[in-house]
Design a protein around this motif. Structure first.
Motif, short mmCIF file in Angstrom:
data_model
loop_
_atom_site.label_atom_id
_atom_site.label_comp_id
_atom_site.label_asym_id
_atom_site.label_seq_id
_atom_site.Cartn_x
_atom_site.Cartn_y
_atom_site.Cartn_z
N ASP A 119 -41.70 61.46 26.17
CA ASP A 119 -40.42 61.77 26.73
C ASP A 119 -40.57 62.08 28.20
OD1 ASP A 119 -38.76 60.16 25.03
OD2 ASP A 119 -38.49 61.97 23.71
N VAL A 154 -36.98 65.63 21.58
CA VAL A 154 -37.64 65.14 22.39
C VAL A 154 -39.29 65.38 22.07
CG1 VAL A 154 -38.09 65.68 24.97
CG2 VAL A 154 -35.84 66.00 24.13
N LYS A 163 -30.44 69.70 31.76
CA LYS A 163 -29.25 68.77 31.35
C LYS A 163 -28.34 68.62 32.39
CE LYS A 163 -26.47 70.66 28.35
NZ LYS A 163 -25.87 70.92 26.96
N VAL A 190 -30.55 64.28 29.63
CA VAL A 190 -31.75 65.27 29.99
C VAL A 190 -32.98 64.92 30.59
CG1 VAL A 190 -33.34 66.69 28.31
CG2 VAL A 190 -30.79 66.52 27.87
N SER A 191 -33.39 65.74 31.51
CA SER A 191 -34.73 65.16 32.19
C SER A 191 -35.75 66.16 31.79
CB SER A 191 -34.42 65.42 33.77
OG SER A 191 -35.45 64.98 34.42
N ALA A 247 -37.35 71.67 25.39
CA ALA A 247 -36.21 70.83 25.43
C ALA A 247 -35.45 70.44 24.22
CB ALA A 247 -36.57 69.28 25.89
N SER A 248 -36.42 70.34 23.01
CA SER A 248 -35.84 70.02 21.78
C SER A 248 -34.93 71.01 21.40
CB SER A 248 -36.98 69.70 21.09
OG SER A 248 -37.59 68.55 21.24
N ALA A 292 -37.16 71.45 32.11
CA ALA A 292 -36.12 70.79 31.18
C ALA A 292 -34.83 71.23 31.69
CB ALA A 292 -36.53 71.21 29.89
N ASP A 346 -28.80 60.99 26.43
CA ASP A 346 -30.14 60.22 27.02
C ASP A 346 -31.20 60.95 27.72
OD1 ASP A 346 -28.60 57.96 26.29
OD2 ASP A 346 -27.72 57.62 28.30
N VAL A 347 -32.28 60.81 27.43
CA VAL A 347 -33.57 61.14 27.89
C VAL A 347 -33.76 60.45 29.29
CG1 VAL A 347 -36.04 62.24 27.61
CG2 VAL A 347 -34.33 62.15 25.90
#
Length: 428
Positions: A224, A220, A256, A261-262, A212-213, A254, A339-340
């Motif tokens: 998270d 992330v 967006k 972001v989830s 995700a990062s 992961a 936002d995560v």
């Protein structure tokens, strides 16, 4: 008149399964590796806690040392293969601060202290490579980090833990219970004596944080990532999945969306038509969706000494080229500020398996509860059984918060005997 390039000295920290294979490949393939680097490559030494312990003969006894600091200081490239958070973190920081290139396979460290490592690398202008930290031999980090750097990644969906995929695959194909498959996985060496990191989903969560990062260009951490393991998956869940044309996989996700972001890990139902549904045994596969590139899939061996060592050696060649010939690899891309989202903000679908009283009007009452929470019902499969009927209700896509509220209310209905299981549906 040409100037001879000094040998690039490689320090290996750790001599376990992967470390041993890295040393073997460094020594056996030295001439080829040196040619690829554009200068000679030399093993500076191998750090171990106890030099008196017998090692694989491929590791030269004279290369062993228990003085990690001296070894790091003497090297150009430091390869960290010890695992864990400490002393690995301190050793990597020492190496990076001194301008040494670092190669690591330590997903837990990157997912927990990645920001500190990136900052140390940037401050010293040093390389930090970690292809082997996610999905073993599969080239995945470099494509996401570099090949897709000009694209917009929207979603990553992956099987990134071989142990859990083996367990779920054996349960699916052989009809075995969870406990007996885990025991067999331990006997075969697919699972550790304490398999918690794998079956609890924590290993996959660390890898999800790293991906995700890279994909979303922001930091992330593992904190998270919402995480559920496979310990509650039963043989009945596996059988029910077959009834609806699905298979259960532990997925790292992961994605967006407009809200943020989830990042999450949990066992989920995949339709048999999805490419990840056919990933068998201890193999890994990752499905990447990007705006311009479309759908990409990466598949291969996600663990093991030789496969993981292959990814490590690829990183060693890359950073050694920079040492020998100048240059530097990609730096951290950390400009985004999405936002995560907590798990309640994720959008997904549920498959709810429950027993209800086999009486007229019960299904309508259950449907009313779903409608009350604005959760649409996609399909209902009913299996009569004496005084009760087993229902499998598949929902339309909705927020996790709305889905959970629906299930909480359904559990309290007098017409419902028991909510037997709740699994998410992905890939549809």
């Amino acid at each position: 008149m040409s100037t001879a390039i000094s040998p690039v000295k490689i320090a290996v920290l750790g001599c376990g399964t992967v470390g041993t294979q890295v040393v073997r490949l460094l020594t056996e393939n030295n001439s080829d590796l040196s040619a690829r680097v554009g200068g000679s490559v030399e093993l500076a030494g191998v750090y171990v806690r106890d030099t008196s312990v017998a090692r694989d003969p491929v590791v030269p006894v004279e290369a062993l040392t228990s003085d990690a600091e001296a070894l790091i200081d003497s090297a150009d490239v430091v390869v960290e293969l010890m695992g864990g958070l400490e002393p690995a973190r301190a050793m990597i920081i020492r190496a990076l601060s001194a301008g040494k290139a670092v190669v690591t396979a330590n997903k837990a460290l990157l997912a927990t202290h990645g920001a500190e490592l990136y900052e140390a690398a940037d401050a010293a202008g040093a390389d930090l490579y970690f292809e082997a930290a996610v999905a073993g031999a599969i080239p995945l980090v470099r494509p996401v980090r570099e090949s897709l750097a000009g694209d917009t990644v929207t979603r990553i969906l992956g099987i990134v833990n071989g142990t859990t995929n083996y367990v779920l695959d054996e349960m699916t194909t052989k009809g075995l219970d969870y406990d007996e498959v885990v025991a067999e996985a331990q006997r075969l060496g697919y699972a550790e004596a304490d398999p918690t990191a794998d079956v609890g989903g924590h290993d996959a969560a660390a890898k999800a944080a790293i991906l995700a990062s890279l994909a979303f260009h922001q930091r992330v951490t593992i904190d998270d990532v919402y995480c559920e393991g496979i310990t509650e998956v039963s043989a009945a869940d596996i059988a029910a999945a077959k009834e609806t044309g699905h298979v259960i996989k532990l997925l790292a996700i992961a994605e967006k969306a407009d809200a943020g972001v989830s990042v999450r890990v949990y066992p989920a139902l995949l339709p048999l038509s999805h490419p990840l549904a056919t990933v068998r045994g201890a193999f890994n596969a990752v499905f990447v969706e990007a705006e311009a590139a479309g759908e990409l899939m990466f598949y291969g061996q996600g663990a093991g000494g030789a496969p993981t060592a292959s990814a490590v050696l690829g990183d060693i060649v890359s950073v050694a080229r920079h040492v020998a010939n100048g240059g530097r690899g990609p730096r951290e891309s950390n400009y985004a500020r999405h936002d995560v989202l907590p798990i309640e903000g994720a959008q997904t679908r549920y498959a709810v398996r429950m027993s209800v009283h086999d009486k007229p009007g019960v299904l309508a009452r259950v449907a009313d509860v779903f409608a009350k929470h604005e959760v649409g019902i996609g399909s209902v499969l009913q299996v009569p059984d004496a005084d009760f009927a087993s229902l499998i209700i598949s929902t339309h896509r909705a927020s996790e918060g709305a889905l959970r509220a629906t299930i909480d209310e359904v559990r309290g209905m007098d017409a419902v005997g028991e909510v037997l299981s709740v699994l998410r549906i992905e890939g549809e």
